[in-house]
Design a protein around this motif. Sequence first.
Motif, short mmCIF file in Angstrom:
data_model
loop_
_atom_site.label_atom_id
_atom_site.label_comp_id
_atom_site.label_asym_id
_atom_site.label_seq_id
_atom_site.Cartn_x
_atom_site.Cartn_y
_atom_site.Cartn_z
N UNK A 93 87.71 63.80 87.01
CA UNK A 93 86.47 63.40 87.67
C UNK A 93 85.62 62.51 86.77
N UNK A 94 85.59 61.22 87.02
CA UNK A 94 84.62 60.37 86.31
C UNK A 94 83.22 60.63 86.88
N UNK A 95 82.29 60.97 86.00
CA UNK A 95 80.95 61.37 86.46
C UNK A 95 79.91 60.72 85.55
N UNK A 96 78.86 60.18 86.16
CA UNK A 96 77.74 59.63 85.40
C UNK A 96 76.67 60.70 85.22
N UNK A 103 75.32 58.10 80.70
CA UNK A 103 76.58 58.31 80.00
C UNK A 103 77.65 58.65 81.03
N UNK A 104 78.79 58.01 80.94
CA UNK A 104 79.90 58.39 81.82
C UNK A 104 80.81 59.35 81.08
N UNK A 105 81.08 60.48 81.71
CA UNK A 105 82.03 61.46 81.17
C UNK A 105 83.20 61.56 82.14
N UNK A 106 84.32 62.03 81.65
CA UNK A 106 85.48 62.27 82.50
C UNK A 106 85.88 63.73 82.36
N UNK A 107 85.67 64.47 83.42
CA UNK A 107 86.03 65.89 83.44
C UNK A 107 87.49 65.99 83.85
N UNK A 108 88.34 66.58 83.02
CA UNK A 108 89.77 66.64 83.32
C UNK A 108 90.39 67.99 82.94
N UNK A 109 89.56 68.91 82.46
CA UNK A 109 90.05 70.23 82.06
C UNK A 109 89.28 71.31 82.80
N UNK A 110 89.79 72.52 82.75
CA UNK A 110 89.13 73.63 83.43
C UNK A 110 87.74 73.88 82.85
N UNK A 161 64.98 65.83 81.77
CA UNK A 161 65.91 66.20 82.84
C UNK A 161 67.29 65.69 82.47
N UNK A 162 68.29 66.51 82.73
CA UNK A 162 69.68 66.08 82.62
C UNK A 162 70.24 66.06 84.05
N UNK A 163 70.43 64.87 84.55
CA UNK A 163 70.85 64.70 85.95
C UNK A 163 72.35 64.51 86.01
N UNK A 164 73.06 65.58 86.33
CA UNK A 164 74.52 65.57 86.43
C UNK A 164 74.93 64.90 87.74
N UNK A 165 75.92 64.03 87.67
CA UNK A 165 76.36 63.23 88.82
C UNK A 165 75.18 62.39 89.33
N UNK A 166 74.74 61.51 88.47
CA UNK A 166 73.54 60.73 88.77
C UNK A 166 73.72 59.79 89.95
N UNK A 167 74.98 59.46 90.31
CA UNK A 167 75.22 58.62 91.48
C UNK A 167 75.35 59.44 92.76
N UNK A 168 75.35 60.75 92.64
CA UNK A 168 75.47 61.64 93.79
C UNK A 168 76.69 61.28 94.65
N UNK A 169 77.80 61.08 93.96
CA UNK A 169 79.02 60.66 94.65
C UNK A 169 80.09 61.73 94.68
N UNK A 170 79.93 62.77 93.91
CA UNK A 170 81.00 63.75 93.74
C UNK A 170 81.05 64.72 94.91
N UNK A 171 82.22 64.84 95.51
CA UNK A 171 82.45 65.80 96.59
C UNK A 171 82.88 67.12 95.96
N UNK A 172 81.96 68.05 95.92
CA UNK A 172 82.25 69.31 95.23
C UNK A 172 81.25 70.36 95.66
#
Length: 877
Positions: free
Chosen positions: A555-558, A570-577, A591-602
């Motif tokens: 999961x590439x996530x901003x 910062x772009x991170x890539x989640x690939x492990x459990x 504030x730390x805004x995880x998935x700043x593009x609000x694109x992740x289906x989860x």
Amino acid sequence: MFLKLITLVSSITILTVSCHPTKKAAKAQSIANEPAIQLDTIKVVANEAPKKQTYQASNPIGFDIIHTRLDVNFDWTFSRLNGKATIQLKPHFYPTNILYLDARGMDIKEISLITSALDKSTNPSNKANNVVTKLPLTYSYKNDSLKITLDKVYTTQNNITLFIDYVAKPNELKAGGSAAINSDKGLYFINPAGLDAYKMPQIWTQGETQSNSAWFPTIDSPNQKMTQEIFMTVDNQFTTLSNGLLVDSKKHNDSTRTDHWKLDQPHSPYLAMMAVGRFKKVIDEPWNGKEISYYVEKEYEPHAKAIFGDTKEMIEFYSTKLGVPYAWPKYAQIVVRDYVSGAMENTSATLHGDFTVYQTTRETIDGKKGNSIIAHELFHQWFGDLVTSESWSNLPLNESFATYGEYLWEEYKFGRDAADYHHYQSKQGYMGSDKEVNLIRFNYQNREDMFDGFSYNKGGQVLHMLRKAVGDDAFFASLKNYLETNKFKTGEIHQLRLAFEQTTGTDMNWFFNQWFLNKGRPKIKVTQSYNATVNTVELTVEQTQDFKNVPLYTLPIDVDVYVNNKAERTRIVVSEAKQTFTIKTTGAPQLVNFDAERQLLCDLDYTKTQNEYVYQYKNTPLYEDRLEALKKLEENLNNAEAYNTIKWAAENDPYFVLRNHCIGKLEKAPADKLPEIKTVLLSIYAKDKKTVTRAKALNALNKKFANNVDIKTLNEQALNEMSYAICAEALEAIAKTDVKLAMEKAKAFENEAGKDVLYTVAELYANNGSDEQIGFYRANLKNVNGFEMVSYCSYYAKCAKRCVNSVSALIAAQDFETIAKAGNKFTKFGAQKSLKDLMTLWEQKEKMAKANNVSEADLKLITETKDIITKQYNGVK
């Protein structure tokens, strides 16, 4: 196709937009050189016998259709089509003398092979002429499949031309359909005898999935492509529409006319269409010399451009965005009655159900209800028509893209908030599902199963993630590659992947395998901490889904870290459990805004403090950022900061949907805030630029302050507004405090076709009306479309039951009988119920009259009324 039940995707799993089982999958239609094949794989489980798992293979291609010519006329009395089909084909690869065609429930009069020979005998100049002859062929016809024995073995180098004389009998087919498309008979005669004075007689077709073979013999498979021409002979009073261009129209001496429609570019058989009726054609400004037109009933002729007027801009936008110009020779849109789904993307001639788009110009003041549907079907002209999914297993290549086309239009025309709101609503239609399946799936039981919240809703979400993963430039360049490589052909999911890989130079299997070829979605738990000593944020991300059934995702996530009111991405890539990411900052994060593009289906589990949610609402830019914060803050309106944020948002949020949301939440604020809330709501009603937001504010005022004199006055003044939403809210509020006044004010709206106010008046009269109001219901039957008729009949019946005069009851009963006879199964049900309710009432009246010894004349009138209604009910039940 836009499915009605998937349309507002969160409401039903039709979506809505933009069709129909003929046989079970195990009896897939015969096509090409042999019947369609289902391959079986073996699934082995320890200590159990092997089990077969169905694999829905693409239909084998024995023959390629090259061109289809149809000469048709219509028998309105028996709802039949008299047709002559001339079909040019060639073997796809293997030599053969056997051809299978799909032809559902037809009378076949003749099947011949058309041949030609050179003849010089009758030509004085001794030049050879082609002499066309027909060689009768033997055939067998069973299970809706024609098995035709040709005169010899043909190879792929040989084109053959068949002639078939036939009669199509759609109303005599065994009823079929699905939740997505409620009928599969292909050809529809609507009100053919004109029994319903409020419904224009008309004919239209619906081909998806494999229903066009109910009105012309063909290889009814999405992996076929053909050019076509249709000659329709109709009464002069009728307008016709089909794919491509009207190249000729010839009048005959018997008050009929033959229209010749021709499409020179190849498309799949299920996209062929016809429509006939007294439609009014409205021509808009052309796009690049190509005609744009709208076919509507005469009542909507003045409103057609208000409904469809964005079409030219949409075509220009999509052509530019995709880098692939609109390919077809014209673009027409037609609106029909009793449609079996939402809308259908027939090539160059989209068909809409009346209930999806019809509005008056005044209604559009409150918003165009058909905008997304219009965009969805238009985007199909690229994804679905220009490039067609080669099998129903690959349907997301059509429907996921059309769904995402809605997002792109919203983003371009109305801004990112509007697009994200639409996207969020669509997501709910998938997130609420209690099952999970692959997006591209080969194990469906029936091809109709593919028309669901996965192919539409989830697929649109996945395409958005793909866009964010590769970036805008690469995304649209890849789509251009896919379209240009496969135009006028078919595609499957791997061709889309290859287009992205060729464009980006990057292996994309990781994305396509987890999202298109697997089921489920990740469950994400996020925690974070700040290390002040080294100015770092430690962000821990866990995937907690059931890995037995759902993959471990990449999961590439901003991530946006806000420091001193500035976001650092910062772009991170989640690939492990479970992973921990260290993000360098310039200070303590606000504030730390995880998935700043609000694109992740989860499914996301990420807890923040109230202060963080307040900050998030005030500083983050996106719709879902602000919605998430507001939803958390509204849980604690006793807190001053939470309340003040909601109040501010109700007046000032840049997007009207969030303003509306917060107006509704202010109703739940503490009682000591009521004076302030009233002032805020009055300000919103007076100043907001959105009529639906003003209507929402008026609704809130009426809930809290309905008995205040100034609010009563405000409601009466509101009846002069142009917005039907505001007028309806005001009239409904007046009815709750002063029924007599409401009944008087309602008269001014009796001739208004706007649904908001029409149904408000209908409900008012249903609860308080009598004989005087029956005329209102009859007069407005012409303004009620599609499924709306069910609730309208309910109101009508309720008012009719309040009537004293038997004439009023008989007027209503006559209308219900007409609707039941001429309507679809849904409106028929509503009309039947209304007739039964009315019959029951008059049965009770008869019993009471006998018990009370009323006069013989009165009893006779009551009995005659009851008997007439009973006869009408028995005739339609």
